[in-house]
Design an enzyme around this catalytic site. Structure first.
Site, mmCIF file in Angstrom:
data_model
loop_
_atom_site.group_PDB
_atom_site.id
_atom_site.type_symbol
_atom_site.label_atom_id
_atom_site.label_comp_id
_atom_site.label_asym_id
_atom_site.label_seq_id
_atom_site.Cartn_x
_atom_site.Cartn_y
_atom_site.Cartn_z
ATOM 1 N N LEU A 71 61.224 3.828 58.463
ATOM 2 C CA LEU A 71 62.027 3.839 59.673
ATOM 3 C C LEU A 71 63.465 3.612 59.244
ATOM 4 C CD1 LEU A 71 59.970 1.660 62.223
ATOM 5 C CD2 LEU A 71 60.299 4.135 62.299
ATOM 6 N N ASP A 72 64.408 4.296 59.892
ATOM 7 C CA ASP A 72 65.822 4.074 59.572
ATOM 8 C C ASP A 72 66.162 2.593 59.710
ATOM 9 O OD1 ASP A 72 66.067 6.786 59.300
ATOM 10 O OD2 ASP A 72 67.088 7.106 61.212
ATOM 11 N N VAL A 73 67.145 2.152 58.961
ATOM 12 C CA VAL A 73 67.564 0.748 59.016
ATOM 13 C C VAL A 73 67.843 0.284 60.444
ATOM 14 C CG1 VAL A 73 69.319 -0.912 58.294
ATOM 15 C CG2 VAL A 73 68.428 0.738 56.646
ATOM 16 N N HIS A 89 66.603 11.212 60.016
ATOM 17 C CA HIS A 89 67.464 11.045 61.192
ATOM 18 C C HIS A 89 67.201 12.112 62.263
ATOM 19 C CE1 HIS A 89 70.716 8.762 58.634
ATOM 20 N NE2 HIS A 89 69.535 8.166 58.646
#
Length: 296
Positions: free
Chosen positions: A134-136, A221
């Protein structure tokens, strides 16, 4: 050392070099930089052998991703919310602002040892490992493998796109009621689906809306890029958003809220979900309240 995932090149493919083809094949390696690094380290192999990035791919070639990591994670004290756990896997609620892994101390990998129970099974991993990313700035559900069999099977499910992921986001403006977005990302096909759930007035953005999102591909993203392409960027997205939609110290309003997938060992389906983050509900209420107060 063990195999994390494997992939067999299908009979009909375009002529591509190893590094180009491997990009996006494994969820653990979503970027070209990561693929080239893995090939150089020998973690990404072709037909059981170390190969250079420029090797031409042929139908029937087998690409394997190996776990070469031998150094155990250094425990980072942090209480994670464990949503589901058995001897084979766990699902946690990842906090926003925390990296899943990497050359930092404050990562999910380093938080797992004190939050996840070790598996008692014969093929237990030396330490629990995230299956995907998962993105930060994104919060929400993250699958953790506790055995080698679970890790391999879940990796295959990711590759075959049989794990159903659902996200919720608050976006700037009001998108159409529902739809599909097919905007390519970095030259690769990308497909997202969205449904409008709620719209409230906003002093800063005219309106903000709660949407449900389903990524049908797994590009880096992807949801953030696709919502920005639609003209309704996710609130708090400083990379793809528009000036005026970023709330100071509030972060990105994107959360992975539901997962549906086959248990990697037991004959059953798992459907795991969490409530909307509290900050989502608070933002919608606050925006509507402020608009009514100053605009009547």
């Amino acid at each position: 050392m063990f195999i994390l995932a494997s992939h067999t090149v299908p009979p009909i493919i375009e002529k591509q070099r190893f590094s180009d083809y491997a990009c996006g094949v494994f969820a653990q390696l979503p970027s070209r930089k990561g693929v080239k690094k893995a090939i150089k380290k020998g973690a990404l192999q072709l037909n059981g052998n170390v190969a250079d990035t420029g090797r031409w791919i042929q139908p029937g070639d087998v690409i394997t991703l190996w776990d070469l990591e031998e150094t155990p994670p250094k425990p980072y004290e942090y209480d994670l919310e464990v949503v589901f756990e058995d001897d084979y896997l766990a699902v946690i609620n990842k906090p926003a602002g925390v990296k899943v892994s990497g050359n930092q101390f404050r990562t999910i990998v380093n938080m797992l040892p004190q939050n996840i129970q070790p598996s008692p099974l014969a093929d237990a991993l030396k330490w629990a490992k995230p299956v995907h990313r998962l993105d930060v700035p994104t919060s929400g559900l993250l699958i953790i493998a506790k055995t080698a069999q679970a890790h391999m099977n879940l990796g295959q499910q990711l590759e075959q796109k049989t794990i159903q992921k659902t996200y919720h986001a608050i976006v700037q403006g009001t998108p159409p009621t529902q739809g599909h977005i097919y905007e390519p990302i970095d030259g690769q096909t990308a497909h997202s689906e969205y449904t409008l759930l709620q719209t409230v007035p906003s002093l800063q953005n005219e309106t903000v809306s709660l949407v449900r999102l389903s990524p049908h591909t797994g590009r880096t993203h992807q949801l953030r890029i696709h919502m920005a392409h639609l003209g309704t960027p996710i609130v708090g997205d400083i990379e793809y958003g528009e000036q005026g939609n970023t709330l100071l110290h509030k972060g990105l309003f994107l959360a992975a809220t539901s997962l549906e997938f086959a248990h990697p060992v037991l004959d059953k389906m798992l459907n795991i979900s969490i409530d909307l983050p509290h900050k989502f509900v608070s933002l919608l209420e606050r925006e509507e309240r402020r608009h009514h107060k100053f605009k009547g």
